[in-house]
Design a protein around this motif. Sequence first.
Motif, PDB file in Angstrom:
ATOM      1  N   HIS A   1      50.918  93.417  45.370  1.00 46.89           N
ATOM      2  CA  HIS A   1      49.748  93.288  46.240  1.00 46.89           C
ATOM      3  C   HIS A   1      50.217  93.282  47.692  1.00 46.89           C
ATOM      4  O   HIS A   1      51.177  92.571  48.029  1.00 46.89           O
ATOM      5  CB  HIS A   1      49.008  91.976  45.915  1.00 46.89           C
ATOM      6  N   PRO A   2      49.554  94.039  48.575  1.00 46.16           N
ATOM      7  CA  PRO A   2      49.975  94.063  49.980  1.00 46.16           C
ATOM      8  C   PRO A   2      50.017  92.678  50.630  1.00 46.16           C
ATOM      9  O   PRO A   2      50.837  92.442  51.517  1.00 46.16           O
ATOM     10  CB  PRO A   2      48.909  94.955  50.641  1.00 46.16           C
TER      11      PRO A   2
ATOM     12  N   PHE B   1      41.113  91.220  51.254  1.00 43.84           N
ATOM     13  CA  PHE B   1      42.229  91.438  52.176  1.00 43.84           C
ATOM     14  C   PHE B   1      42.024  92.705  53.016  1.00 43.84           C
ATOM     15  O   PHE B   1      42.816  92.994  53.905  1.00 43.84           O
ATOM     16  CB  PHE B   1      43.533  91.516  51.364  1.00 43.84           C
TER      17      PHE B   1
ATOM     18  N   CYS C   1      44.552  94.683  55.708  1.00 44.04           N
ATOM     19  CA  CYS C   1      45.485  95.472  54.894  1.00 44.04           C
ATOM     20  C   CYS C   1      45.785  96.827  55.533  1.00 44.04           C
ATOM     21  O   CYS C   1      44.863  97.595  55.805  1.00 44.04           O
ATOM     22  CB  CYS C   1      44.875  95.682  53.506  1.00 44.04           C
TER      23      CYS C   1
ATOM     24  N   ALA D   1      44.287  99.838  53.442  1.00 52.56           N
ATOM     25  CA  ALA D   1      42.875  99.834  53.015  1.00 52.56           C
ATOM     26  C   ALA D   1      42.308 101.254  53.037  1.00 52.56           C
ATOM     27  O   ALA D   1      42.637 102.067  53.903  1.00 52.56           O
ATOM     28  CB  ALA D   1      42.080  98.918  53.932  1.00 52.56           C
ATOM     29  N   MET D   2      41.478 101.556  52.070  1.00 51.70           N
ATOM     30  CA  MET D   2      40.846 102.879  51.959  1.00 51.70           C
ATOM     31  C   MET D   2      39.383 102.668  51.576  1.00 51.70           C
ATOM     32  O   MET D   2      38.961 101.529  51.304  1.00 51.70           O
ATOM     33  CB  MET D   2      41.588 103.717  50.908  1.00 51.70           C
TER      34      MET D   2
ATOM     35  N   CYS E   1      38.325 100.438  48.673  1.00 51.31           N
ATOM     36  CA  CYS E   1      38.530  98.983  48.753  1.00 51.31           C
ATOM     37  C   CYS E   1      37.243  98.237  49.083  1.00 51.31           C
ATOM     38  O   CYS E   1      37.224  97.007  49.083  1.00 51.31           O
ATOM     39  CB  CYS E   1      39.629  98.667  49.761  1.00 51.31           C
TER      40      CYS E   1
ATOM     41  N   PRO F   1      38.530  95.132  43.730  1.00 49.29           N
ATOM     42  CA  PRO F   1      39.572  95.692  42.848  1.00 49.29           C
ATOM     43  C   PRO F   1      39.718  94.862  41.575  1.00 49.29           C
ATOM     44  O   PRO F   1      39.662  93.633  41.637  1.00 49.29           O
ATOM     45  CB  PRO F   1      40.856  95.621  43.697  1.00 49.29           C
TER      46      PRO F   1
ATOM     47  N   TRP G   1      43.704  98.093  44.349  1.00 50.87           N
ATOM     48  CA  TRP G   1      43.448  99.455  43.864  1.00 50.87           C
ATOM     49  C   TRP G   1      44.708 100.322  43.861  1.00 50.87           C
ATOM     50  O   TRP G   1      44.781 101.312  43.135  1.00 50.87           O
ATOM     51  CB  TRP G   1      42.376 100.128  44.735  1.00 50.87           C
ATOM     52  N   LEU G   2      45.687  99.963  44.677  1.00 47.04           N
ATOM     53  CA  LEU G   2      46.900 100.794  44.729  1.00 47.04           C
ATOM     54  C   LEU G   2      47.628 100.836  43.381  1.00 47.04           C
ATOM     55  O   LEU G   2      48.412 101.734  43.129  1.00 47.04           O
ATOM     56  CB  LEU G   2      47.864 100.253  45.804  1.00 47.04           C
TER      57      LEU G   2
HETATM   58 FE1  SF4 Z   1      44.622  96.717  50.484  1.00 40.06          FE
HETATM   59 FE2  SF4 Z   1      42.750  97.990  49.133  1.00 40.06          FE
HETATM   60 FE3  SF4 Z   1      44.734  96.841  47.829  1.00 40.06          FE
HETATM   61 FE4  SF4 Z   1      42.850  95.401  49.007  1.00 40.06          FE
HETATM   62  S1  SF4 Z   1      42.583  96.798  47.288  1.00 40.06           S
HETATM   63  S2  SF4 Z   1      45.021  95.018  49.077  1.00 40.06           S
HETATM   64  S3  SF4 Z   1      42.433  96.589  50.836  1.00 40.06           S
HETATM   65  S4  SF4 Z   1      44.882  98.551  49.273  1.00 40.06           S
END
Ligand code: SF4
Length: 338
Positions: free
Chosen positions: A252-253, A292, A296, A299-300, A303, A307, A321-322
Motif C-alpha cells: 500500500h502506498p 489516502f 497518494c 492516485a487515479m 481510486c 478499493p 487498486w494497484l
Molecule cells: Fe493510492 Fe489509489 Fe491505491 Fe488509494 S487505491 S493508495 S489512491 S493508488
Amino acid sequence: MAETGALLDVKDLRVSFKTYGGRVRAVRDVSFHVDAGECVAVVGESGCGKSVTAKAILRLIEGPQGSIDGGSIRFEGSDLMALTENQMQQVRGSRISMIFQDPMTSLNPTMTIGKQIAEVMMKHQKISRREAQEKTVEYLKLVGIANPLKRFREYPDSLSGGMRQRVVIAIAMCMNPKLLIADEPTTALDVTIQAQILELMQSLQKSFGTAIVLITHDLGVVANMARRVLVFYAGKIVEEGLARDIFYRPGHPYTYALLCSMPKLNSQERERVSSIEGAPPDLFAPPEGCSFAARCPYAMALCKAQPPEIALGEGHKAACWLNHPGMPFEQKPEWMRG
Ligand code: SF4
C-alpha cells in the motif's frame, strides 16, 4: 479477518464520537485477530483510530459522546459486547491489561508503588495482604527495579520515567493477563530507555506467553518485536501482514510512505527522511473512495471507488487498486514490482 480460535477476534468494528461539528467516524469497519502469545503491532499516524480501537476492545469508549456503533469483539470465545460492566471490570486488568504512553496517568501519585501493585492482586485474587506484598516485590524484581524492598515504599514521583513505566508494566503483568495492549508505551521516554522497555516487554511476552497489541506511530519500534503488523489509516486497516512482508514487500502506498519516513540508523550518510505530505481526510465525512487518495502520488480515476482488500500472500493483504490483478505491470510503482 475473522479467525476461529483466535485469542481476540474483532469484526467490522465501528466507533464514532458526537461533536459540535457532527459525528466523527473514528473507526470504520475494522476487522482483525490476535493469536495467543503473538505480538501484533498497530501502526499509523495520530488520529487514525489505533487508540480508539484499543479502548473499544476494553469497552472504555466514553458515552454519551462516544459510541461503539457496530461489529463484534470476541475474546477467549466470549462476546465482550455482551458482558455487564461488572464482568468487564473482571476482564480489565486480569485477562486484558493496558499500558498507556504516560506512566503518570496510570499511577496514583498519592499511593506508594508497592501498594498500587499489591491492591491490583488483592482485588482480583483471593490472597492476603502479606502474600500480595511478597508477590509485589517479586514483580518489581522481574521488571528490573533494583532494590525492590526500598522502592516498594516510594511514591511514583520519586522514580524516573523509565522506572515508572516498569512499575506500570509490573501492574499490567501481575495478573498474568492473556493480552497486553500497549498504547505508545515508549513514546514519552528517551531512546535508550525505550529500547530497554521494549526488551522487557518482549522477555515478559516470552516467559508468560502473553499476546501483545503494540500501538505505535513509529514503524522502527515494531521492527524487532512484532510478528504481524496492521497499518491503520483514517479509521481503517489499509494493509495487514507479517512484519517481514510489511517491511520488505509493502502493498500500500501509505505503508511505503511510512517506511520512507523511518530514519535509517545504519546509513553511512545523513539521508533525508521524507515526510508524508498533506493531511488525513475529514472523518466527519470520509471520502467514498480510497481515503489516502488526496495524498497518494499514484492516485487515479479508479481510486474514487473504495478499493477492495486484495490478498498478496499468506496473511498479507492491502486495500489498494494497484494490487488488482488487472492493473498493468508498467502502471505499478517500482517498489511494488518485486
Ligand atoms: Fe493510492 Fe489509489 Fe491505491 Fe488509494 S487505491 S493508495 S489512491 S493508488
